[in-house]
Write a protein that holds these residues in place. Structure first.
Motif, PDB file in Angstrom:
ATOM      1  N   MET A 129      51.382  37.180  58.452  1.00 18.91           N
ATOM      2  CA  MET A 129      51.330  36.410  57.207  1.00 18.91           C
ATOM      3  C   MET A 129      51.505  34.907  57.435  1.00 18.91           C
ATOM      4  O   MET A 129      51.904  34.177  56.536  1.00 18.91           O
ATOM      5  N   GLU A 130      51.167  34.455  58.640  1.00 20.66           N
ATOM      6  CA  GLU A 130      51.379  33.040  58.951  1.00 20.66           C
ATOM      7  C   GLU A 130      50.516  32.099  58.106  1.00 20.66           C
ATOM      8  O   GLU A 130      50.866  30.932  57.898  1.00 20.66           O
ATOM      9  N   GLN A 131      49.389  32.602  57.589  1.00 19.05           N
ATOM     10  CA  GLN A 131      48.514  31.771  56.752  1.00 19.05           C
ATOM     11  C   GLN A 131      48.857  31.861  55.270  1.00 19.05           C
ATOM     12  O   GLN A 131      48.211  31.209  54.441  1.00 19.05           O
ATOM     13  N   ARG A 132      49.854  32.662  54.921  1.00 19.59           N
ATOM     14  CA  ARG A 132      50.168  32.887  53.501  1.00 19.59           C
ATOM     15  C   ARG A 132      51.642  32.627  53.171  1.00 19.59           C
ATOM     16  O   ARG A 132      52.136  33.063  52.151  1.00 19.59           O
ATOM     17  N   MET A 133      52.339  31.896  54.026  1.00 20.42           N
ATOM     18  CA  MET A 133      53.777  31.702  53.851  1.00 20.42           C
ATOM     19  C   MET A 133      54.140  31.000  52.543  1.00 20.42           C
ATOM     20  O   MET A 133      55.189  31.266  51.965  1.00 20.42           O
ATOM     21  N   ASP A 134      53.267  30.109  52.099  1.00 13.91           N
ATOM     22  CA  ASP A 134      53.572  29.309  50.912  1.00 13.91           C
ATOM     23  C   ASP A 134      52.885  29.839  49.660  1.00 13.91           C
ATOM     24  O   ASP A 134      52.826  29.139  48.643  1.00 13.91           O
ATOM     25  N   TYR A 135      52.382  31.062  49.739  1.00 16.26           N
ATOM     26  CA  TYR A 135      51.749  31.698  48.584  1.00 16.26           C
ATOM     27  C   TYR A 135      52.802  32.451  47.773  1.00 16.26           C
ATOM     28  O   TYR A 135      53.775  32.969  48.319  1.00 16.26           O
ATOM     29  N   TYR A 136      52.567  32.520  46.465  1.00 20.51           N
ATOM     30  CA  TYR A 136      53.430  33.299  45.580  1.00 20.51           C
ATOM     31  C   TYR A 136      52.918  34.739  45.516  1.00 20.51           C
ATOM     32  O   TYR A 136      51.731  34.993  45.791  1.00 20.51           O
ATOM     33  N   PRO A 137      53.779  35.703  45.150  1.00 21.93           N
ATOM     34  CA  PRO A 137      53.358  37.106  45.103  1.00 21.93           C
ATOM     35  C   PRO A 137      52.075  37.352  44.305  1.00 21.93           C
ATOM     36  O   PRO A 137      51.248  38.177  44.707  1.00 21.93           O
ATOM     37  N   THR A 138      51.886  36.636  43.204  1.00 30.26           N
ATOM     38  CA  THR A 138      50.671  36.849  42.393  1.00 30.26           C
ATOM     39  C   THR A 138      49.416  36.396  43.118  1.00 30.26           C
ATOM     40  O   THR A 138      48.308  36.774  42.729  1.00 30.26           O
ATOM     41  N   GLN A 139      49.578  35.611  44.160  1.00 31.62           N
ATOM     42  CA  GLN A 139      48.429  35.134  44.938  1.00 31.62           C
ATOM     43  C   GLN A 139      48.151  36.025  46.143  1.00 31.62           C
ATOM     44  O   GLN A 139      47.238  35.758  46.915  1.00 31.62           O
ATOM     45  N   LEU A 140      48.937  37.078  46.293  1.00 29.59           N
ATOM     46  CA  LEU A 140      48.818  37.973  47.447  1.00 29.59           C
ATOM     47  C   LEU A 140      48.341  39.355  47.016  1.00 29.59           C
ATOM     48  O   LEU A 140      48.653  39.815  45.919  1.00 29.59           O
ATOM     49  N   SER A 141      47.619  40.021  47.896  1.00 32.68           N
ATOM     50  CA  SER A 141      47.232  41.413  47.647  1.00 32.68           C
ATOM     51  C   SER A 141      48.450  42.314  47.795  1.00 32.68           C
ATOM     52  O   SER A 141      49.504  41.898  48.294  1.00 32.68           O
ATOM     53  N   GLY A 142      48.310  43.564  47.382  1.00 30.56           N
ATOM     54  CA  GLY A 142      49.411  44.514  47.531  1.00 30.56           C
ATOM     55  C   GLY A 142      49.824  44.676  48.977  1.00 30.56           C
ATOM     56  O   GLY A 142      51.025  44.696  49.302  1.00 30.56           O
ATOM     57  N   GLY A 143      48.854  44.771  49.869  1.00 31.46           N
ATOM     58  CA  GLY A 143      49.170  44.919  51.282  1.00 31.46           C
ATOM     59  C   GLY A 143      49.892  43.709  51.838  1.00 31.46           C
ATOM     60  O   GLY A 143      50.810  43.832  52.644  1.00 31.46           O
ATOM     61  N   GLN A 144      49.474  42.516  51.381  1.00 30.87           N
ATOM     62  CA  GLN A 144      50.145  41.296  51.830  1.00 30.87           C
ATOM     63  C   GLN A 144      51.570  41.215  51.290  1.00 30.87           C
ATOM     64  O   GLN A 144      52.488  40.800  52.003  1.00 30.87           O
ATOM     65  N   GLN A 145      51.761  41.619  50.034  1.00 28.03           N
ATOM     66  CA  GLN A 145      53.114  41.630  49.479  1.00 28.03           C
ATOM     67  C   GLN A 145      54.025  42.579  50.256  1.00 28.03           C
ATOM     68  O   GLN A 145      55.194  42.284  50.510  1.00 28.03           O
ATOM     69  N   GLN A 146      53.461  43.731  50.645  1.00 19.89           N
ATOM     70  CA  GLN A 146      54.283  44.676  51.399  1.00 19.89           C
ATOM     71  C   GLN A 146      54.601  44.134  52.784  1.00 19.89           C
ATOM     72  O   GLN A 146      55.695  44.379  53.320  1.00 19.89           O
ATOM     73  N   ARG A 147      53.705  43.372  53.377  1.00 16.38           N
ATOM     74  CA  ARG A 147      53.999  42.727  54.658  1.00 16.38           C
ATOM     75  C   ARG A 147      55.153  41.735  54.512  1.00 16.38           C
ATOM     76  O   ARG A 147      56.005  41.626  55.404  1.00 16.38           O
ATOM     77  N   VAL A 148      55.175  41.021  53.393  1.00 14.91           N
ATOM     78  CA  VAL A 148      56.289  40.110  53.128  1.00 14.91           C
ATOM     79  C   VAL A 148      57.585  40.912  53.002  1.00 14.91           C
ATOM     80  O   VAL A 148      58.634  40.520  53.525  1.00 14.91           O
ATOM     81  N   GLY A 149      57.508  42.063  52.309  1.00 11.70           N
ATOM     82  CA  GLY A 149      58.681  42.921  52.171  1.00 11.70           C
ATOM     83  C   GLY A 149      59.198  43.407  53.508  1.00 11.70           C
ATOM     84  O   GLY A 149      60.421  43.472  53.740  1.00 11.70           O
ATOM     85  N   ILE A 150      58.290  43.730  54.417  1.00 14.12           N
ATOM     86  CA  ILE A 150      58.692  44.187  55.748  1.00 14.12           C
ATOM     87  C   ILE A 150      59.271  43.019  56.558  1.00 14.12           C
ATOM     88  O   ILE A 150      60.272  43.176  57.268  1.00 14.12           O
TER      89      ILE A 150
END
Length: 243
Positions: A129-150
């Motif tokens: 998720m190095e390219q999405r660090m400054d994105y908010y949850p609404t700007q992320l897909s479900g899979g990306q949000q779960q990666r943040v959770g992990i």
């Protein structure tokens, strides 16, 4: 190491967990399988006292704790040594991916903002998720949000990570990526306990599987035993339902 003895939980008249006994070694992967309503998520949430058990004892990293006498300080210590990955991600909507990972580091582990930022960036990079660090949850897909959770779970460097059906809210094409990520962190120093409906994944990654039925462990053992030579007809029926 984690050990539960005579672990029980009820909601009013409904007994959800009945005298659960299990043991998992450091760095091992335990998968909990069973039908909906069998008590899987309640068992998982009871380990870090999000849903405290009513009775029973726990041995956690060599310390024995009784549910009926455990103190708030002891519960806090368990929570500091465990992390949870939720099926619905449970991210703060007004915080970026980086800020979500930093939250526990600053509030619970008392790291400075600079230390927490460095650690958050490291683990977000680790999960892709190095390219999405400054994105908010609404700007992320479900899979990306779960990666943040992990990443959030990994960042606190816990002894145990609890996964509560981490792929159930994902679109099918996103599931494989999250399962691959969990495989990458399995069998290292951190113990993993997973509630999952992904039977092939459980078979591949687990050291031990328990089949929960109506709040009791009907059967436990290695993946080979559970999937190829189950002792109980109920276990056999459940496994066959996924084939």
């Amino acid at each position: 190491m984690l050990k539960l003895s005579n672990w029980s939980k009820s909601f009013k008249e409904n007994t959800v967990l009945k005298n659960i006994n299990l043991e998992i070694g450091t760095g091992d992967v335990l998968s909990i399988i069973g039908s909906s309503g069998s008590g899987k998520s309640t068992l998982l949430r009871s380990i870090n006292f999000l849903e405290p058990a009513d009775s029973g004892s726990m041995v956690f990293n060599g310390t024995e704790l009784n549910v009926e006498t455990i103190t708030k300080k002891e519960i806090l210590k368990i929570r500091q040594q465990t992390a949870m990955v939720f099926q619905n991600y449970a991210l703060f909507s007004r915080k970026t991916a980086k800020e979500n990972v930093m939250e526990a580091l600053t509030q619970v582990q008392k790291l400075t903002k600079e230390e927490a930022m460095t650690q958050a960036e490291h683990y977000l990079t680790l999960v892709g998720m190095e390219q999405r660090m400054d994105y908010y949850p609404t700007q992320l897909s479900g899979g990306q949000q779960q990666r943040v959770g992990i990443a959030r779970a990994l960042a606190i460097q816990p002894d145990i990570i609890l996964f509560d059906e981490p792929t159930s809210a994902l679109d099918p094409e996103m599931v494989a990526g999250i399962l691959d990520l969990i495989k990458q962190i399995a069998h290292q120093e951190t113990t993993l306990i997973l509630v999952t409906h992904e039977m092939n994944f459980a078979r591949q990654v687990s050291d031990q599987i328990i089949f929960l039925d109506k709040g009791t462990i009907l059967e436990s053992g290695s993946p080979t035993k559970i999937f190829e030579a189950p002792e109980h007809e109920r276990t056999r029926q459940f496994i066959n339902g996924f084939q």
